[in-house]
Design a protein around this motif. Structure first.
Motif, PDB file in Angstrom:
ATOM      1  N   ARG A  62       0.842  -1.200   0.000  1.00 52.07           N
ATOM      2  CA  ARG A  62       0.000   0.000   0.000  1.00 52.07           C
ATOM      3  C   ARG A  62       0.879   1.253   0.000  1.00 52.07           C
ATOM      4  NH1 ARG A  62      -2.947  -0.489   4.668  1.00 52.07           N
ATOM      5  NH2 ARG A  62      -4.412  -1.823   3.607  1.00 52.07           N
ATOM      6  N   GLN A  63       1.914   1.251   0.826  1.00 53.54           N
ATOM      7  CA  GLN A  63       2.817   2.404   0.865  1.00 53.54           C
ATOM      8  C   GLN A  63       3.554   2.559  -0.458  1.00 53.54           C
ATOM      9  OE1 GLN A  63       5.352   1.916   4.270  1.00 53.54           O
ATOM     10  NE2 GLN A  63       3.697   2.293   5.722  1.00 53.54           N
ATOM     11  N   TRP A  64       3.964   1.459  -1.053  1.00 51.79           N
ATOM     12  CA  TRP A  64       4.681   1.514  -2.316  1.00 51.79           C
ATOM     13  C   TRP A  64       3.799   2.092  -3.423  1.00 51.79           C
ATOM     14  CZ3 TRP A  64       3.990  -1.289  -6.953  1.00 51.79           C
ATOM     15  CH2 TRP A  64       5.025  -1.133  -7.872  1.00 51.79           C
ATOM     16  N   ARG A  65       2.503   1.714  -3.431  1.00 49.93           N
ATOM     17  CA  ARG A  65       1.589   2.241  -4.444  1.00 49.93           C
ATOM     18  C   ARG A  65       1.450   3.756  -4.350  1.00 49.93           C
ATOM     19  NH1 ARG A  65      -1.766  -2.342  -3.418  1.00 49.93           N
ATOM     20  NH2 ARG A  65      -2.960  -1.098  -1.968  1.00 49.93           N
ATOM     21  N   HIS A  66       1.544   4.290  -3.135  1.00 49.65           N
ATOM     22  CA  HIS A  66       1.375   5.729  -2.932  1.00 49.65           C
ATOM     23  C   HIS A  66       2.712   6.477  -2.907  1.00 49.65           C
ATOM     24  CE1 HIS A  66      -2.822   5.049  -2.347  1.00 49.65           C
ATOM     25  NE2 HIS A  66      -2.625   4.276  -1.311  1.00 49.65           N
ATOM     26  N   TYR A  67       3.783   5.772  -3.169  1.00 49.43           N
ATOM     27  CA  TYR A  67       5.106   6.377  -3.140  1.00 49.43           C
ATOM     28  C   TYR A  67       5.300   7.264  -4.363  1.00 49.43           C
ATOM     29  CZ  TYR A  67      10.169   6.752  -3.373  1.00 49.43           C
ATOM     30  OH  TYR A  67      11.455   7.221  -3.452  1.00 49.43           O
ATOM     31  N   THR A  68       5.855   8.438  -4.139  1.00 47.19           N
ATOM     32  CA  THR A  68       6.234   9.307  -5.247  1.00 47.19           C
ATOM     33  C   THR A  68       7.708   9.609  -5.094  1.00 47.19           C
ATOM     34  OG1 THR A  68       5.647  11.294  -4.032  1.00 47.19           O
ATOM     35  CG2 THR A  68       3.970  10.373  -5.481  1.00 47.19           C
ATOM     36  N   ASP A  69       8.398   9.612  -6.182  1.00 47.32           N
ATOM     37  CA  ASP A  69       9.835   9.846  -6.164  1.00 47.32           C
ATOM     38  C   ASP A  69      10.089  11.352  -6.280  1.00 47.32           C
ATOM     39  OD1 ASP A  69      12.504   9.488  -6.058  1.00 47.32           O
ATOM     40  OD2 ASP A  69      12.692   8.537  -8.028  1.00 47.32           O
ATOM     41  N   ASP A  70       9.926  12.072  -5.166  1.00 43.93           N
ATOM     42  CA  ASP A  70      10.105  13.532  -5.159  1.00 43.93           C
ATOM     43  C   ASP A  70      11.543  13.926  -5.377  1.00 43.93           C
ATOM     44  OD1 ASP A  70       7.389  13.974  -4.736  1.00 43.93           O
ATOM     45  OD2 ASP A  70       7.611  13.891  -2.556  1.00 43.93           O
TER      46      ASP A  70
END
Length: 73
Positions: A62-70
């Motif tokens: 779930r966290q990986w799906r919402h991860y953004t590479d800022d």
């Protein structure tokens, strides 16, 4: 699992319970399967650990799906 325990209607083996833990991720379990799962979890040491591992993986995904590479911006 002991032979007399297999005769009880709600008793499941660890293999069956692990399948229920995985199935619960995809569908709602019927009452009888939920009760069998709870009963087994109350008397088994290994299956609650497996359930925690599945929940850890689910939360990580779930966290990986919402991860953004800022940092890449």
């Amino acid at each position: 699992m002991k032979t007399w325990m297999r005769r009880l209607p709600l008793m499941r083996s660890c293999k069956e319970v692990s399948a229920l833990v995985i199935a619960r991720e995809d569908r709602a379990l019927p009452w009888s399967e939920r009760m069998a799962l709870r009963l087994h979890m109350a008397i088994c040491g290994a299956c609650p650990r497996f359930e925690r591992q599945v929940l850890t993986l689910r939360n990580a995904m779930r966290q990986w799906r919402h991860y953004t590479d800022d940092a890449a911006d």
